[in-house]
Design a protein around this motif. Structure first.
Motif, PDB file in Angstrom:
ATOM      1  N   UNK A 149       0.835  -1.197   0.000  1.00 17.36           N
ATOM      2  CA  UNK A 149       0.000   0.000   0.000  1.00 17.36           C
ATOM      3  C   UNK A 149       0.870   1.248   0.000  1.00 17.36           C
ATOM      4  N   UNK A 150       0.553   2.153  -0.947  1.00 18.61           N
ATOM      5  CA  UNK A 150       1.270   3.416  -0.998  1.00 18.61           C
ATOM      6  C   UNK A 150       2.630   3.333  -1.659  1.00 18.61           C
ATOM      7  N   UNK A 151       3.021   2.173  -2.166  1.00 17.64           N
ATOM      8  CA  UNK A 151       4.332   2.025  -2.787  1.00 17.64           C
ATOM      9  C   UNK A 151       4.177   1.445  -4.186  1.00 17.64           C
ATOM     10  N   UNK A 152       5.080   1.837  -5.068  1.00 15.10           N
ATOM     11  CA  UNK A 152       5.023   1.369  -6.445  1.00 15.10           C
ATOM     12  C   UNK A 152       5.454  -0.088  -6.529  1.00 15.10           C
ATOM     13  N   UNK A 153       4.960  -0.756  -7.556  1.00 14.96           N
ATOM     14  CA  UNK A 153       5.309  -2.153  -7.783  1.00 14.96           C
ATOM     15  C   UNK A 153       6.744  -2.252  -8.302  1.00 14.96           C
ATOM     16  N   UNK A 154       7.530  -3.147  -7.716  1.00 12.88           N
ATOM     17  CA  UNK A 154       8.876  -3.421  -8.223  1.00 12.88           C
ATOM     18  C   UNK A 154       8.766  -4.494  -9.298  1.00 12.88           C
ATOM     19  N   UNK A 155       9.107  -4.115 -10.531  1.00 14.52           N
ATOM     20  CA  UNK A 155       9.000  -5.065 -11.633  1.00 14.52           C
ATOM     21  C   UNK A 155      10.015  -6.182 -11.454  1.00 14.52           C
ATOM     22  N   UNK A 156       9.545  -7.431 -11.548  1.00 15.85           N
ATOM     23  CA  UNK A 156      10.434  -8.570 -11.334  1.00 15.85           C
ATOM     24  C   UNK A 156      11.519  -8.641 -12.396  1.00 15.85           C
ATOM     25  N   UNK A 196      -1.255   2.838 -13.452  1.00 15.13           N
ATOM     26  CA  UNK A 196      -0.538   4.083 -13.173  1.00 15.13           C
ATOM     27  C   UNK A 196      -0.009   4.114 -11.749  1.00 15.13           C
ATOM     28  N   UNK A 197      -0.835   3.727 -10.809  1.00 17.33           N
ATOM     29  CA  UNK A 197      -0.393   3.749  -9.409  1.00 17.33           C
ATOM     30  C   UNK A 197       0.716   2.737  -9.156  1.00 17.33           C
ATOM     31  N   UNK A 198       0.589   1.534  -9.726  1.00 21.61           N
ATOM     32  CA  UNK A 198       1.583   0.499  -9.450  1.00 21.61           C
ATOM     33  C   UNK A 198       2.934   0.814 -10.071  1.00 21.61           C
ATOM     34  N   UNK A 199       2.944   1.600 -11.178  1.00 24.46           N
ATOM     35  CA  UNK A 199       4.203   1.962 -11.816  1.00 24.46           C
ATOM     36  C   UNK A 199       4.651   3.369 -11.474  1.00 24.46           C
ATOM     37  N   UNK A 200       3.969   3.998 -10.514  1.00 23.80           N
ATOM     38  CA  UNK A 200       4.323   5.356 -10.060  1.00 23.80           C
ATOM     39  C   UNK A 200       4.270   6.354 -11.204  1.00 23.80           C
ATOM     40  N   UNK A 201       3.268   6.213 -12.067  1.00 24.11           N
ATOM     41  CA  UNK A 201       3.077   7.152 -13.172  1.00 24.11           C
ATOM     42  C   UNK A 201       1.994   8.156 -12.795  1.00 24.11           C
TER      43      UNK A 201
END
Length: 494
Positions: A243-250, A327-332
């Motif tokens: 929550x509140x943090x961008x997804x780190x792409x594997x 957008x949220x998961x990639x911090x866009x």
């Protein structure tokens, strides 16, 4: 089914199998604890018909003794012998049963073949009582035989006087000693309990397998649904956005044991798509799933990143106009997006964003949530937009799940095909069947199925996180050399 299929079924339900095995052992231990302890002692008697120094007479006596010993087995089990035992002075106050029938039930007689020996096996509730009963029984049997043969009763004679008896009689050859525990057979019962528990566990696993509708086997999926499994993505902590943090792409995150196999899964998925149709590979791909929480958005983002890292430009579109997450998961920037382009407020070039860390990856957010998502996604404007974007790059569309709404099925008509993401051990076969039916109903194309959140041991296709991360440690004083993974060749552009 083959042996490996049974092994796979048992491993899939190993918790229940282990629990039932433990229950079987505990049940056997409880049975052992509730059963009365029984001890056994043995005493041996020798059948004799008198001593003789003459060889021929001795041979005759031995033959006679062998003939008599078999009949003495029946005499040893008679109630007359039991009555004699109860009349011995040592019997009083011993705690042994008073009934002749009960006493006889605690006795067994063995007669070794081609011998003149009789072994009395006595059982009792304590070692001392078993020893006493065995010794008294041999004495009582000797007296009974003497009474039948008309010879003196050995229990009333001294050892020297017994040797002088002429005629059939029984001599105590060895007195009982010790007294070993024979019941309950604790170790055997525990082993039987374990085996019964394992058998019940195997039956439980087979029943669960028959009634378990969750998908766990790529072979089963391909056989039942007629679509290939084109990807197996291992479960990883980097596949979940906090929550509140961008997804780190594997595929672009820091290398680690937990992410290496996951990243390799996306690379294999990218390769499978590239070779799916060599002459005309798909350029517009819809990523969807039967229901929510199958991880379709994460798979779409990592697949787009893997394609971009491979050297081919790619545009990731958030086509989930109901619950957008890209957008949220990639911090866009989550402002204007797809819906604004479709209604003509802005042009596509104005809302497409470049990913800051992955060259070649562009992202189009969903924009404002409209009241009519299906109509917008199925519009001619959407089809034109997809055709325009696919001229310069591959297009990956993150679509809503297939079962709750029709948006994803509508999108497949404008795409080259759809990838359906299912959760390993979480998606039901009926859910996948309905999802694929929704795509077929609009004459869409299913490119393949992706198993998400796979266990590392569920398939041999994963090498594990340390396959590309190992160290060679030479002798002390030399510099460590680290093997590096060879640089991956860029994918061929369509």
């Amino acid at each position: 089914m083959e042996f490996k299929d049974y092994v796979r079924i048992v491993l899939s339900h190993w918790v229940g199998v282990v629990l039932l095995a433990v229950v079987g052992v505990l049940a056997a231990a409880g049975y052992n604890a509730t059963q009365p302890k029984v001890y056994q002692a043995s005493a041996t008697g020798l059948v004799s018909v008198g001593n003789s120094k003459n060889a021929s007479t001795s041979s005759i006596n031995d033959s006679l003794a062998r003939n008599l010993v078999t009949s003495y087995v029946s005499i040893a089990k008679s109630s007359n012998v039991a009555d004699r035992v109860s009349r011995f002075p040592d019997f009083a106050g011993s705690g042994l049963p008073d009934s002749s029938g009960a006493l006889a039930g605690d006795i067994s007689v063995d007669q070794p073949v081609d011998t003149v020996l009789l072994t009395i096996n006595a059982r009792a509730s304590s070692p001392e009582r078993a020893v006493l009963l065995a010794d008294l029984w041999v004495k009582a049997l000797a007296d009974e035989v003497g009474d039948i043969a008309g010879t003196p009763e050995p229990s009333t004679l001294s050892s020297e006087e017994v040797k002088q008896i002429k005629g059939p009689h029984i001599v105590t050859l060895s007195q009982a000693t010790g007294g070993s525990l024979v019941l309950p057979r604790t170790n055997l019962n525990l082993l039987i309990g374990l085996l019964l528990g394992l058998i019940l566990g195997f039956g439980y696993a087979m029943i669960r397998h028959q009634f378990d509708r969750r998908l766990r086997s790529s072979e089963e999926v391909e056989k039942r649904f007629g679509h290939p499994v084109i990807g197996m993505i291992a479960s990883s902590s980097q596949m979940r956005a906090e929550d509140g943090r961008a997804l780190t792409l594997a595929v672009a995150g820091p290398a680690g044991a937990s992410s290496a196999s996951t990243a390799e899964g996306f690379r294999k998925l990218r390769t499978n798509l590239a070779y799916m149709d060599v002459d005309d590979p798909p350029r517009v791909i819809v990523v969807t799933s039967p229901k929510q929480s199958d991880g379709k958005s994460t798979v779409a983002a990592n697949l787009a990143a893997a394609i971009a890292i491979g050297g081919q430009p790619v545009t990731l579109i958030d086509g989930d106009l109901r619950r957008p997450t890209v957008a949220d998961s990639l911090a866009m920037v989550d402002g204007a997006g797809l819906t604004d382009v479709l209604v003509g407020r802005v042009k596509a070039a104005e809302v497409i964003q470049d990913h800051p860390d992955i060259p070649g990856l562009q992202v189009m957010a969903s924009g404002a949530i409209p009241p009519n998502p299906s109509e917008l996604l199925g519009s001619k404007t959407m089809q034109s937009l997809i055709r325009e974007l696919s001229k310069d790059a591959m297009v990956i569309i993150d679509a809503p799940p297939l079962l709750p709404v029709t948006d994803a099925a509508v999108l497949t008509r404008s795409a080259d095909g759809a990838i359906v993401v299912v959760s390993y051990g979480g998606t039901l076969d009926t859910e996948l069947s309905a999802a694929l039916g929704n795509i077929s109903a609009v004459h869409g194309r299913t490119l393949g199925i992706v198993f998400n959140r796979m266990r590392r041991t569920a398939t041999s296709g994963f090498y594990g996180g340390d396959y590309y991360r190992y160290e060679y440690k030479p002798d002390a004083g030399r510099r460590k050399n680290k093997a590096r993974r060879p640089k991956e060749q860029p994918a061929t552009k369509a």
